[in-house]
Design a protein around this motif. Structure first.
Motif, mmCIF file in Angstrom:
data_model
loop_
_atom_site.group_PDB
_atom_site.id
_atom_site.type_symbol
_atom_site.label_atom_id
_atom_site.label_comp_id
_atom_site.label_asym_id
_atom_site.label_seq_id
_atom_site.Cartn_x
_atom_site.Cartn_y
_atom_site.Cartn_z
ATOM 1 N N TYR A 48 0.835 -1.196 0.000
ATOM 2 C CA TYR A 48 0.000 0.000 0.000
ATOM 3 C C TYR A 48 0.879 1.259 0.000
ATOM 4 O O TYR A 48 0.657 2.190 -0.768
ATOM 5 C CB TYR A 48 -0.922 -0.017 1.223
ATOM 6 N N VAL A 49 1.909 1.248 0.880
ATOM 7 C CA VAL A 49 2.808 2.410 0.968
ATOM 8 C C VAL A 49 3.577 2.590 -0.354
ATOM 9 O O VAL A 49 3.717 3.715 -0.843
ATOM 10 C CB VAL A 49 3.782 2.276 2.169
ATOM 11 N N ASN A 50 4.025 1.483 -0.939
ATOM 12 C CA ASN A 50 4.720 1.576 -2.228
ATOM 13 C C ASN A 50 3.813 2.148 -3.310
ATOM 14 O O ASN A 50 4.233 2.961 -4.127
ATOM 15 C CB ASN A 50 5.229 0.196 -2.654
ATOM 16 N N ALA A 51 2.561 1.708 -3.288
ATOM 17 C CA ALA A 51 1.591 2.217 -4.267
ATOM 18 C C ALA A 51 1.375 3.714 -4.077
ATOM 19 O O ALA A 51 1.303 4.479 -5.038
ATOM 20 C CB ALA A 51 0.274 1.461 -4.123
ATOM 21 N N LEU A 52 1.314 4.124 -2.810
ATOM 22 C CA LEU A 52 1.148 5.560 -2.507
ATOM 23 C C LEU A 52 2.329 6.358 -3.051
ATOM 24 O O LEU A 52 2.149 7.405 -3.664
ATOM 25 C CB LEU A 52 1.102 5.785 -0.999
ATOM 26 N N LYS A 53 3.526 5.813 -2.814
ATOM 27 C CA LYS A 53 4.745 6.489 -3.272
ATOM 28 C C LYS A 53 4.715 6.654 -4.786
ATOM 29 O O LYS A 53 5.035 7.717 -5.308
ATOM 30 C CB LYS A 53 5.975 5.666 -2.875
#
Lengths: 199, 95
Positions: free
Chosen positions: B85-90
């Motif tokens: 999720y965090v990678n997708a946000l980035k």
């Protein structure tokens, strides 16, 4: 705090954009920080136990004909029971347990195991048990100081590194006197300071 | 990638808040999560169940004396989902 977001998080997906998501994650991680459990009790319990045991052995050697003065260290057994009971009670009242708490717990449990093993193999190291234990005590004390960001405990660790080395050069009865002094400086002084800061 | 591609289970304030808290600790009680997220017990309970059903967290129910005690822990699967999720946000922000 997540002031720019919904203050109560009751709303769902509708307003969350990626920047808000990252802000939220950062603020929650911040909230969970600084939750290392209180540990001054253990420093004071073990500090006094070991100081009394060491002074007891010194007095018995110096002023009596008792055959086995080292029996004074038997007081560590009931104190270990007290520590376990206290720890179990603490675990029941803590609402959160951090990774640091876990590391802290196992660091000291490992040290306890080391102490027991050193006593067990004492004969093979010329009964240099006291210097060995004081020297080994330096690492968990110092690391606990680092984890709690509490300088007096880090200095306590330093005291044990120095005292532990010095002890190897002393006569047996002197070792007990110096060990008592080292524990007072390395455990009791930071322990009382820590207790004050926990209030 | 589009915003809609973000994991819908995590892309919600309360669930993301809970997951971020659980990321940072070993385990946490219901009362701790409720206080830190400032949510109502009812809503928090529903969201925790959703995360648990997805296998993102484990919920252990015990008793402290006579009081019920709910302890939550993030799972490996939850950790992976959170990282994704965090990678997708980035990626989304970096576009």
């Amino acid at each position: 705090m997540f002031v720019s977001l919904n203050p109560d998080m009751e709303k769902q997906n509708d307003t969350l954009n990626p920047h808000q998501s990252l802000d939220l994650i950062a603020s929650m991680i911040q909230q969970a920080k600084g939750n290392v459990q209180k540990s001054s009790f253990y420093f004071l319990l073990w500090g006094w136990t070991i100081v009394i045991a060491n002074l007891g052995v010194y007095i018995l050697i110096k002023f009596t004909d008792v055959k086995n003065p080292f029996i004074m260290f038997a007081i560590t057994i009931p104190m270990a029971v007290v520590a376990v009971i206290y720890n179990n009670r603490q675990n029941k009242t803590e609402v959160v347990s951090t990774h640091l708490d876990k590391i802290h717990k196992w660091l000291w449990a490992g040290f306890g195991l080391n102490c027991a093993l050193i006593v067990f193999v004492g004969k093979f190291i010329g009964w240099m048990v006291n210097p060995m234990i004081v020297l080994m005590c330096a690492l968990p004390t110092f690391i606990t100081g680092v984890m709690l960001k509490f300088r007096p405990l880090m200095l306590g660790g330093l005291v044990f590194w120095i005292a532990g080395t010095v002890l190897f050069f002393l006569r047996v009865e002197e070792q007990f006197l110096v060990a008592a002094l080292a524990i007072s400086l390395g455990y009791l002084v930071p322990g009382y300071m820590l207790r004050k800061s926990e209030k | 990638m589009a915003l809609k591609d973000l994991d819908p289970l995590l892309h919600s304030q309360l669930r993301l808040g809970v997951m971020s808290l659980l990321m940072s600790v070993e385990s946490a009680e219901f009362t701790f999560l409720k206080e830190k997220t400032n949510s109502t017990a009812g809503n928090l309970s529903v969201q925790l169940d959703k995360l648990s059903e997805a296998g993102y967290i484990t919920i252990e129910k015990t008793f402290k004396g006579k009081k019920p005690l709910t302890t939550c822990k993030i799972t490996k699967h939850g950790l992976k989902a959170f990282e994704e999720y965090v990678n997708a946000l980035k990626q989304y922000i970096g576009k």
